[in-house]
Design a protein around this motif. Structure first.
Motif: not given
Ligand SMILES: Nc1ncnc2c1ncn2[C@@H]1O[C@H](COP(=O)(O)OP(=O)(O)O)[C@@H](O)[C@H]1O
Ligand SMILES: [Mg+2]
Length: 234
Positions: A6, A8-10, A19, A22-23, A59, A216
């Motif tokens: 999972d 995630s990076k923005t 973003k 995305n997961n 995350d 993403g």
């Protein structure tokens, strides 16, 4: 070997949030060569930096053989990385005030006796096709292809279990590209794991599994020769 969960990076550009990852979840087996392709600016380098423990994701977890790398304290994390994960940066990141040979030896300069360490550094440089005449040069006096090969030698100095490579053949002519690809094949055949980003279809095809990063998300993509063999079966 590597479990990505999972992720995630923005990035924040002033008030804009973009973003980039995305997961993403992905498992990479020990001894697998995994390649990632995708257009420029899609987040390939961001992904590799997160996976290598160099860039904290917003995350998600990155787990190496049961070790959750972002749960480690900074010092322990960099130790873990130093001995287990070789990283070849897209822009090489050679230290400008050190010679070619020092750049390759430096990651282990406080860990190993100098003489055998420099012998190992020299043999790695020879393996990537760097001639002895330039061992004492500073990086500013090198071509892009030479810098790239030196960065590859440096990434191998600690005999890592995993090699993470960001466009490792991007600056090389075909001959040197093939030398590096054969070296990576040897690395893989000795049971090591490779995660590589590339633009080059032929390079991507050397991997066991190809993912495409877009919007993403990582999607598995068929290898080109698989597609050909499917066609010829029809
Ligand atoms: N530190 C950063 N801060 C803000 N934006 C960044 C940063 N690093 C990269 N980006 C942006 O994120 C996007 C993905 O970058 P990158 O991971 O380098 O892509 P790729 O390696 O696929 O070309 C790009 O639009 C880039 O401009
Ligand atoms: Mg990149």
């Amino acid at each position: 070997m590597i479990e990505i969960r999972d992720l995630s990076k923005t990035y924040n550009h002033f008030s804009d949030k973009v973003k980039i990852l995305n997961n993403i979840s992905l498992s990479i087996d020990k001894g697998q060569w995994c390649t990632i392709i995708g257009p420029s600016g899609t987040g390939k380098s961001t992904f590799l930096n997160c996976v290598a423990g160099l860039l904290q994701p917003d995350d998600g977890e990155i787990i190496y053989e049961g070790v959750n790398i972002y749960s480690l304290k900074d010092k322990v994390k960099s130790e873990y990385r130093r001995f287990n994960i070789g990283f070849i940066f897209q822009d090489f990141k050679l230290l400008p005030h050190y010679s070619v040979l020092d750049n390759v030896a430096l990651p282990l300069i406080y860990d190993e006796p100098k003489k055998p360490l420099y012998t190992k550094a020299k043999s790695l440089l020879e393996m990537v096709g760097i001639k002895e005449q330039i061992f004492n040069r500073l990086p500013e006096a090198l071509s892009g292809g030479e810098k790239q090969r030196i960065a590859i030698a440096r990434a191998l100095i600690a005999n890592p279990k995993v090699l993470i490579c960001d466009e490792p053949t991007g600056n090389l002519d075909i001959n040197n590209r093939n030398i590096i690809l054969d070296l990576l094949s040897e690395f893989k055949n000795s049971g090591k794991t490779i995660i590589m980003v590339t633009h080059d279809e032929e390079v991507a095809n050397r991997g066991d599994i190809i993912y495409k990063l877009s919007n993403g998300i990582l999607e598995e993509r068929m290898k080109k020769n698989d597609a050909f063999s499917l066609e010829s079966n029809n």
